[in-house]
Design a protein around this motif. Structure first.
Motif, PDB file in Angstrom:
ATOM      1  N   LEU A 126       0.809  -1.298  -0.105  1.00 38.91           N
ATOM      2  CA  LEU A 126      -0.068  -0.178  -0.091  1.00 38.91           C
ATOM      3  C   LEU A 126       0.941   1.333   0.103  1.00 38.91           C
ATOM      4  CD1 LEU A 126      -2.799  -0.967   2.447  1.00 38.91           C
ATOM      5  CD2 LEU A 126      -2.716  -0.901   0.113  1.00 38.91           C
ATOM      6  N   VAL A 127       1.878   1.313   0.711  1.00 43.18           N
ATOM      7  CA  VAL A 127       2.895   2.433   0.954  1.00 43.18           C
ATOM      8  C   VAL A 127       3.250   2.648  -0.411  1.00 43.18           C
ATOM      9  CG1 VAL A 127       5.108   3.394   1.642  1.00 43.18           C
ATOM     10  CG2 VAL A 127       3.240   2.127   3.210  1.00 43.18           C
ATOM     11  N   TYR A 128       3.974   1.534  -1.204  1.00 45.08           N
ATOM     12  CA  TYR A 128       4.670   1.691  -2.693  1.00 45.08           C
ATOM     13  C   TYR A 128       3.594   2.341  -3.546  1.00 45.08           C
ATOM     14  CZ  TYR A 128       7.082   0.505  -6.872  1.00 45.08           C
ATOM     15  OH  TYR A 128       7.612   0.477  -8.119  1.00 45.08           O
ATOM     16  N   ALA A 129       2.333   1.717  -3.447  1.00 49.08           N
ATOM     17  CA  ALA A 129       1.107   2.292  -4.370  1.00 49.08           C
ATOM     18  C   ALA A 129       0.828   3.753  -3.975  1.00 49.08           C
ATOM     19  CB  ALA A 129       0.074   1.410  -4.294  1.00 49.08           C
ATOM     20  N   LEU A 187       1.458   6.897  -6.387  1.00 48.75           N
ATOM     21  CA  LEU A 187       0.209   7.972  -6.747  1.00 48.75           C
ATOM     22  C   LEU A 187       0.780   9.391  -6.490  1.00 48.75           C
ATOM     23  CD1 LEU A 187      -2.751   5.744  -5.523  1.00 48.75           C
ATOM     24  CD2 LEU A 187      -2.001   6.294  -7.902  1.00 48.75           C
ATOM     25  N   GLU A 188       1.432   9.317  -5.286  1.00 46.36           N
ATOM     26  CA  GLU A 188       1.711  10.801  -4.759  1.00 46.36           C
ATOM     27  C   GLU A 188       2.969  11.340  -5.688  1.00 46.36           C
ATOM     28  OE1 GLU A 188       0.065  12.889  -2.647  1.00 46.36           O
ATOM     29  OE2 GLU A 188      -1.509  10.994  -2.458  1.00 46.36           O
ATOM     30  N   LEU A 189       3.774  10.550  -6.095  1.00 48.20           N
ATOM     31  CA  LEU A 189       4.846  11.229  -6.827  1.00 48.20           C
ATOM     32  C   LEU A 189       4.380  11.375  -8.460  1.00 48.20           C
ATOM     33  CD1 LEU A 189       7.719   8.981  -5.713  1.00 48.20           C
ATOM     34  CD2 LEU A 189       7.337  11.590  -5.204  1.00 48.20           C
ATOM     35  N   ARG A 190       3.125  10.880  -8.720  1.00 50.89           N
ATOM     36  CA  ARG A 190       2.742  11.292 -10.085  1.00 50.89           C
ATOM     37  C   ARG A 190       2.693  12.770 -10.351  1.00 50.89           C
ATOM     38  NH1 ARG A 190      -2.154   6.971 -11.484  1.00 50.89           N
ATOM     39  NH2 ARG A 190      -0.812   5.195 -11.793  1.00 50.89           N
ATOM     40  N   PRO A 191       2.246  13.715  -9.501  1.00 52.77           N
ATOM     41  CA  PRO A 191       2.409  15.183  -9.920  1.00 52.77           C
ATOM     42  C   PRO A 191       3.785  15.494 -10.467  1.00 52.77           C
ATOM     43  CG  PRO A 191       0.965  14.812  -8.015  1.00 52.77           C
ATOM     44  CD  PRO A 191       1.621  13.766  -8.376  1.00 52.77           C
ATOM     45  N   LEU A 192       4.837  15.077  -9.730  1.00 48.80           N
ATOM     46  CA  LEU A 192       6.294  15.527 -10.031  1.00 48.80           C
ATOM     47  C   LEU A 192       6.547  15.085 -11.261  1.00 48.80           C
ATOM     48  CD1 LEU A 192       8.214  14.988  -6.717  1.00 48.80           C
ATOM     49  CD2 LEU A 192       7.345  16.913  -7.577  1.00 48.80           C
ATOM     50  N   GLU A 193       6.160  13.631 -11.751  1.00 55.59           N
ATOM     51  CA  GLU A 193       6.577  13.124 -12.836  1.00 55.59           C
ATOM     52  C   GLU A 193       5.578  14.053 -14.191  1.00 55.59           C
ATOM     53  OE1 GLU A 193       5.370   8.963 -12.604  1.00 55.59           O
ATOM     54  OE2 GLU A 193       6.874   8.603 -11.239  1.00 55.59           O
ATOM     55  N   ARG A 194       4.422  14.387 -13.918  1.00 61.68           N
ATOM     56  CA  ARG A 194       3.728  15.061 -14.841  1.00 61.68           C
ATOM     57  C   ARG A 194       4.484  16.346 -14.843  1.00 61.68           C
ATOM     58  NH1 ARG A 194      -1.008  13.261 -12.223  1.00 61.68           N
ATOM     59  NH2 ARG A 194      -1.088  15.220 -11.162  1.00 61.68           N
ATOM     60  N   ARG A 237       8.303  28.271 -15.875  1.00 62.12           N
ATOM     61  CA  ARG A 237       8.118  28.412 -14.449  1.00 62.12           C
ATOM     62  C   ARG A 237       7.443  27.005 -14.075  1.00 62.12           C
ATOM     63  NH1 ARG A 237      11.575  31.395 -15.577  1.00 62.12           N
ATOM     64  NH2 ARG A 237      11.837  33.364 -14.741  1.00 62.12           N
ATOM     65  N   ILE A 238       7.446  26.803 -12.778  1.00 65.70           N
ATOM     66  CA  ILE A 238       6.984  25.500 -11.999  1.00 65.70           C
ATOM     67  C   ILE A 238       5.664  25.771 -11.435  1.00 65.70           C
ATOM     68  CG2 ILE A 238       7.114  23.412 -10.491  1.00 65.70           C
ATOM     69  CD1 ILE A 238      10.195  23.521 -11.188  1.00 65.70           C
ATOM     70  N   ASP A 239       4.579  25.527 -11.649  1.00 62.21           N
ATOM     71  CA  ASP A 239       3.200  25.625 -11.012  1.00 62.21           C
ATOM     72  C   ASP A 239       3.205  24.860  -9.916  1.00 62.21           C
ATOM     73  OD1 ASP A 239       0.869  26.582 -10.621  1.00 62.21           O
ATOM     74  OD2 ASP A 239      -0.210  25.630 -11.965  1.00 62.21           O
ATOM     75  N   THR A 240       2.845  25.441  -8.740  1.00 66.73           N
ATOM     76  CA  THR A 240       2.582  24.695  -7.512  1.00 66.73           C
ATOM     77  C   THR A 240       1.010  24.467  -7.153  1.00 66.73           C
ATOM     78  OG1 THR A 240       2.246  26.873  -6.038  1.00 66.73           O
ATOM     79  CG2 THR A 240       4.527  25.991  -6.432  1.00 66.73           C
ATOM     80  N   THR A 241       0.234  24.283  -8.317  1.00 70.90           N
ATOM     81  CA  THR A 241      -0.894  23.924  -7.922  1.00 70.90           C
ATOM     82  C   THR A 241      -1.454  22.603  -7.546  1.00 70.90           C
ATOM     83  OG1 THR A 241      -1.773  25.541  -9.740  1.00 70.90           O
ATOM     84  CG2 THR A 241      -3.345  24.000  -9.090  1.00 70.90           C
ATOM     85  N   ASP A 242      -0.681  21.755  -8.356  1.00 71.03           N
ATOM     86  CA  ASP A 242      -1.142  20.277  -7.908  1.00 71.03           C
ATOM     87  C   ASP A 242      -0.071  19.637  -7.361  1.00 71.03           C
ATOM     88  OD1 ASP A 242      -3.430  20.196  -9.179  1.00 71.03           O
ATOM     89  OD2 ASP A 242      -2.651  19.725 -11.226  1.00 71.03           O
ATOM     90  N   VAL A 243       1.157  20.472  -6.554  1.00 71.96           N
ATOM     91  CA  VAL A 243       2.444  19.993  -6.076  1.00 71.96           C
ATOM     92  C   VAL A 243       1.982  19.896  -4.435  1.00 71.96           C
ATOM     93  CG1 VAL A 243       4.653  20.291  -5.793  1.00 71.96           C
ATOM     94  CG2 VAL A 243       3.743  20.628  -7.857  1.00 71.96           C
TER      95      VAL A 243
END
Length: 463
Positions: free
Chosen positions: A178-181, A185-192, A207-213
Motif C-alpha cells: 500500500l505504501v509503494y502504491a 500515486l503521490e509522486l505522479r504530480p512530480l512526474e507530470r 516556471r513551475i506551477d505549484t497548483t498540484d504539488v
C-alpha cells in the motif's frame, strides 16, 4: 566512484523497511515469548493437578504408606502427541513407594515447585509437591513428583506463535504494498511536472506551477523559480549588454570606415593629416570603450575572497585617481578638493578601487560646470569606511538613479560611454560594499556615497 541515481521512492521504502523489519523481529520475539508462557502455564497446571491426585491416592496400610496410581491420573497429563509421563512417590528422606527411581531428585525448598529435568536423556517439565501424612501422633512427609516430555508443549507454542507471526508478516507486506502504491500515486504530480517542463519550448518562460504539488515542495519550487528569475534577468542583461556593446562599437568603427574612405579620396596632404587626426581620435575612443568593457567584465567576475588579506590605504586610492584625472579637471577649470583626516584602510584591490574612484571622479568632472569644485571626503564610522564624492553638476533625477548603474545608460547628451557607474557598482559589490546616489546637501549637484568594511592597520615588520 560513479555517481549513482538516487530514487526518492526507493529511499522512502528503505526508511520504512528498516524500522518495520526491526518491529517484526521484536514483535515475533514477544509473540513467541507469550506463546511459550501460555503453554508453560497450561502444562504446569496439568502437572500440578496430576501430582495432587497422586498425593491424594497415598494411604496408610498399617504402619506403611502405599500409593495406588490409577491410569486416569496419568491421563490428566497425557497428550495426543504421545508425550511420556514420569512420576515418583517417595517418603521424604526414605524409600520410593511408587513410580520410577530414575526420576531426578530435587531439593524441595517450597511446595509445589516446578523445574526442568532429564529422564533417560529426555528433557521433561516436572513439578514436585509435599503432602504430610498423619498416623498415631506422627507426621510423615510424602513427596510426589510428576514430569512430562515437551512434545505437546512445543506443539502448543507453535500453534499459538506461528499464526500471530504470519499475521504480523502479512500485515507488514500489505502495508509495504500500500505504501509503494501510495508513493507511486503521490509522486505522479512530480512526474507530470517533469514531463510538462520537458515539453515546453526552450524559447518560452519556464516556471513551475505549484497548483498540484505537495505543500512540502512549495519552498523548494519557490526557490527554484527564484533561481530561474535570476538566470532570466542575467540572460536578459547579457543580451542587452551585447546588443548595446555591439551598437557602441559599431558607431566608431563606422565613423572610422567613413574617415578612411574620405582620406583615400584626398590629394591634399593637409586634408589627409586632418583626416588621420580625426581617425586617431575615433580609434582612441574605441580603445577606451573596449577597455571599459573589459573592466566591466573583470568587475562582474571579481571575487572578494581573492582580495582577502590585501589591505589598501584609501589615501593611495584617492591619489591614484586624482593623478589620473588632474589634467582633465584642470582643462575644464574644476578644482579637486580632498579631505582624508586620518589614515583609512580597507581590504581589497587597490587597482580596482582606484578604478571605482576614477570613474566617479570622471563623471563628476564631466558634468560639473566650469569654475566649480569636486570634493572627495573619506571618514570612518562604526567599522565602515565612507567615501563621498560631491560635484556641482545638474545631478540625476531620483527616478533615474537606479538605471544610472546600468551599462550604457546616460542621463544626458554629455560625451561618455555610460559604463562608469556600472563598473563602479560591480567593483563595489565585489568588495562587499555599497554605492548610492543622493542629492547634494546644497541642492545643486550629485553626492555619490561609497561604503566599505573597515580594515585594521597593517602590522609593520621590524627591519
Amino acid at each position: 566512484m560513479k555517481n549513482r541515481k538516487r530514487s526518492l521512492r526507493a529511499r522512502l521504502l528503505l526508511w520504512l523497511i528498516v524500522p518495520m523489519t526491526a518491529f517484526s523481529l521484536v514483535a515475533g520475539w514477544l509473540t513467541h515469548e507469550n506463546a511459550r508462557r501460555t503453554a508453560d502455564l497450561l502444562q504446569d497446571a496439568a502437572l500440578l493437578a496430576a501430582a495432587r491426585v497422586m498425593a491424594a491416592d497415598v494411604r496408610w496400610s498399617g504402619d506403611d504408606l502405599v500409593a495406588s496410581v490409577s491410569p486416569s491420573t496419568i491421563q490428566i497429563v497425557g497428550t495426543p502427541q504421545g508425550d511420556q509421563v514420569f512420576y515418583r512417590v517417595e517418603i521424604a528422606g526414605g524409600p520410593v513407594i511408587a513410580g520410577t527411581s530414575d526420576f531426578p531428585e530435587t531439593p524441595l525448598a517450597d511446595s509445589p515447585r516446578w523445574y526442568d529435568a532429564h529422564v533417560s536423556q529426555m528433557p521433561i517439565r516436572a513439578v514436585t509437591l509435599k503432602r504430610p501424612m498423619y498416623d498415631a501422633g506422627r507426621i510423615v512427609d510424602v513427596v510426589v513428583s510428576v514430569g512430562r516430555t515437551q512434545i505437546a508443549r512445543d506443539a502448543m507454542v507453535a500453534s499459538l506463535w506461528k499464526p500471530q507471526l504470519a499475521y504480523i508478516l502479512g500485515s507488514i507486506a500489505a502495508m509495504m504494498v500500500l505504501v509503494y502504491a501510495g508513493l507511486t500515486l503521490e509522486l505522479r504530480p512530480l512526474e507530470r511536472l517533469a514531463r510538462g517542463l520537458a515539453a515546453q519550448p526552450s524559447q518560452t518562460r519556464v516556471r513551475i506551477d505549484t497548483t498540484d504539488v505537495h505543500a512540502e515542495l512549495h519552498p523548494l519550487i519557490a526557490a527554484f523559480n527564484a533561481c530561474l528569475d535570476i538566470i532570466e534577468r542575467q540572460a536578459l542583461t547579457q543580451r542587452r549588454f551585447i546588443a548595446d556593446a555591439a551598437h557602441q562599437i559599431r558607431t566608431p568603427l563606422t565613423l572610422l570606415g567613413i574617415q578612411l574612405q574620405y582620406a583615400r579620396r584626398q590629394h591634399n596632404l593637409e586634408d589627409v593629416r586632418e583626416t588621420l587626426l580625426a581617425m586617431h581620435h575615433s580609434n582612441r575612443a574605441m580603445v577606451s570603450l573596449i577597455n571599459q568593457l573589459l573592466m566591466l567584465a573583470q568587475a562582474e567576475a571579481a571575487d572578494y575572497t581573492a582580495f582577502e588579506g590585501e589591505v589598501v590605504d584609501v589615501r593611495e586610492v584617492a591619489a591614484r585617481a586624482i593623478e589620473k584625472l588632474a589634467l582633465a579637471a584642470q582643462r575644464r577649470g574644476i578644482e579637486l578638493v580632498v579631505s582624508i583626516a586620518t589614515p583609512l584602510f580597507v581590504t581589497g584591490s587597490e587597482t580596482l578601487l582606484s578604478e571605482v574612484l576614477s570613474n566617479i571622479l570622471d563623471n563628476a568632472i564631466r558634468y560639473s560646470p566650469k569654475g566649480t569644485q569636486v570634493a572627495i571626503d573619506a571618514s570612518q564610522t562604526a567599522g565602515a569606511v565612507n567615501i563621498h564624492v560631491l560635484d556641482g553638476g545638474p545631478g540625476i533625477p531620483t527616478a533615474l538613479r537606479e538605471r544610472a548603474f546600468e551599462p550604457f545608460f546616460r542621463a544626458s547628451d554629455e560625451e561618455g560611454s555610460g559604463l562608469g557607474l556600472a563598473i563602479a557598482r560591480e567593483i563595489v559589490r565585489a568588495h562587499r560594499g555599497t554605492i548610492s546616489l543622493e542629492d547634494a546637501p546644497s541642492g545643486q549637484g550629485l553626492l555619490v556615497k561609497l561604503t566599505f568594511p573597515a580594515s585594521e592597520l597593517p602590522s609593520q615588520n621590524p627591519s
